[in-house]
Design an enzyme around this catalytic site. Structure first.
Site, PDB file in Angstrom:
ATOM      1  N   ILE A 152       0.627   4.025   1.073  1.00 17.32           N
ATOM      2  CA  ILE A 152       0.598   4.814   2.299  1.00 17.32           C
ATOM      3  C   ILE A 152       1.733   4.434   3.246  1.00 17.32           C
ATOM      4  CG2 ILE A 152      -0.870   3.283   3.692  1.00 17.32           C
ATOM      5  CD1 ILE A 152      -2.377   5.753   4.651  1.00 17.32           C
ATOM      6  N   SER A 153       2.292   3.254   3.065  1.00 18.05           N
ATOM      7  CA  SER A 153       3.258   2.707   4.023  1.00 18.05           C
ATOM      8  C   SER A 153       4.694   3.081   3.672  1.00 18.05           C
ATOM      9  CB  SER A 153       3.145   1.180   4.071  1.00 18.05           C
ATOM     10  OG  SER A 153       4.235   0.626   4.785  1.00 18.05           O
ATOM     11  N   PRO A 154       5.388   3.801   4.563  1.00 17.97           N
ATOM     12  CA  PRO A 154       6.803   4.087   4.300  1.00 17.97           C
ATOM     13  C   PRO A 154       7.663   2.828   4.327  1.00 17.97           C
ATOM     14  CG  PRO A 154       6.206   4.782   6.519  1.00 17.97           C
ATOM     15  CD  PRO A 154       4.934   4.395   5.837  1.00 17.97           C
TER      16      PRO A 154
ATOM     17  N   ASP B 210       0.881  -1.164   0.000  1.00 20.86           N
ATOM     18  CA  ASP B 210       0.000   0.000   0.000  1.00 20.86           C
ATOM     19  C   ASP B 210       0.916   1.210   0.000  1.00 20.86           C
ATOM     20  OD1 ASP B 210      -1.711   2.156   0.545  1.00 20.86           O
ATOM     21  OD2 ASP B 210      -2.984   0.995   1.896  1.00 20.86           O
TER      22      ASP B 210
ATOM     23  N   ALA C 213       6.680  -0.103   3.259  1.00 19.59           N
ATOM     24  CA  ALA C 213       6.486  -0.742   1.958  1.00 19.59           C
ATOM     25  C   ALA C 213       7.363  -0.069   0.903  1.00 19.59           C
ATOM     26  CB  ALA C 213       5.013  -0.689   1.558  1.00 19.59           C
TER      27      ALA C 213
END
Length: 209
Positions: free
Chosen positions: A11-13, A9, A15
């Site tokens: 939104i995830s740093p 996603d 990731a």
């Protein structure tokens, strides 16, 4: 050749960091990767959790840690103008384009490089024009595909991003790239029952919710 599904996603740093590090972390190994966009908020809702950015002290630590990890690993990173942001437009764009590495890289870097707002309308429009999606990101078909992908991931046992799945095993988090490589290299630890034993450990207490 091993097949890896990389659940993400934007939104995830974490990731973002894992995505950028993956080629180096698995250098020299034979593998192929499918990139699967999922809605992290759907995981949180299903499991009854708050996100890291919804707990004030944890939010502060999260940003400090990811900036340090980026520095430590030589990965360019600037926090977006505001976070968390609504990632749905980015996720749907990835699905509409076909989430290959180029598409995901372009979207991740839109969010995590430069320090601008990831959900700014003008920037989103420019990003869409750059990527030329095959389908309309706002279509019911694309929305349903993202939802189905998220639900399928939950059914497979996912609870967070990034997660790499290989041979039915789930490796969660940026730091999981190390055991992922070990597994792909055939580390005997994975055949000695430790993986299965972890799931069989009984719980000594359960908090009421």
């Amino acid at each position: 050749m091993k097949h890896i599904t990389f659940y993400l996603d934007f939104i995830s740093p974490y990731a973002y960091l894992a995505f950028e590090k993956l080629p180096e972390a698995l250098k020299g190994l034979s593998y192929e990767v499918d990139y699967q966009p999922v809605l992290f908020a759907g995981f949180l809702k299903h499991h009854g959790q708050l996100g890291p950015a919804e707990i004030a002290p944890k939010r502060d630590w999260t940003y400090r840690q990811v900036l340090w990890l980026a520095h430590q690993h030589g990965i360019p990173m600037q926090l977006p103008q505001r976070h968390p942001f609504n990632p749905l437009a980015l996720l749907r764009l990835a699905v509409a384009c076909g989430a290959n590495r180029y598409v995901c890289e372009t979207i991740f870097r839109h969010a995590w490089r430069g320090g601008a707002a990831a959900d700014d309308a003008a920037r989103l429009q420019a990003l869409q024009e750059q990527l030329h999606p095959k389908r309309d990101p706002a279509s019911d078909e694309v929305k349903a595909e993202l939802k189905a992908g998220t639900e399928a991931a939950i059914a497979r046992g996912l609870f967070g991003v990034p997660t790499c799945e290989v041979d039915g095993k789930l490796f969660w988090g940026f730091d999981a790239l190390v055991p992922l490589r070990a597994y792909l290299e055939g580390d005997p630890w994975f055949t000695q029952g430790h993986w299965e034993a972890a799931a069989a450990l009984p719980s000594g207490i359960t908090r009421s919710r």
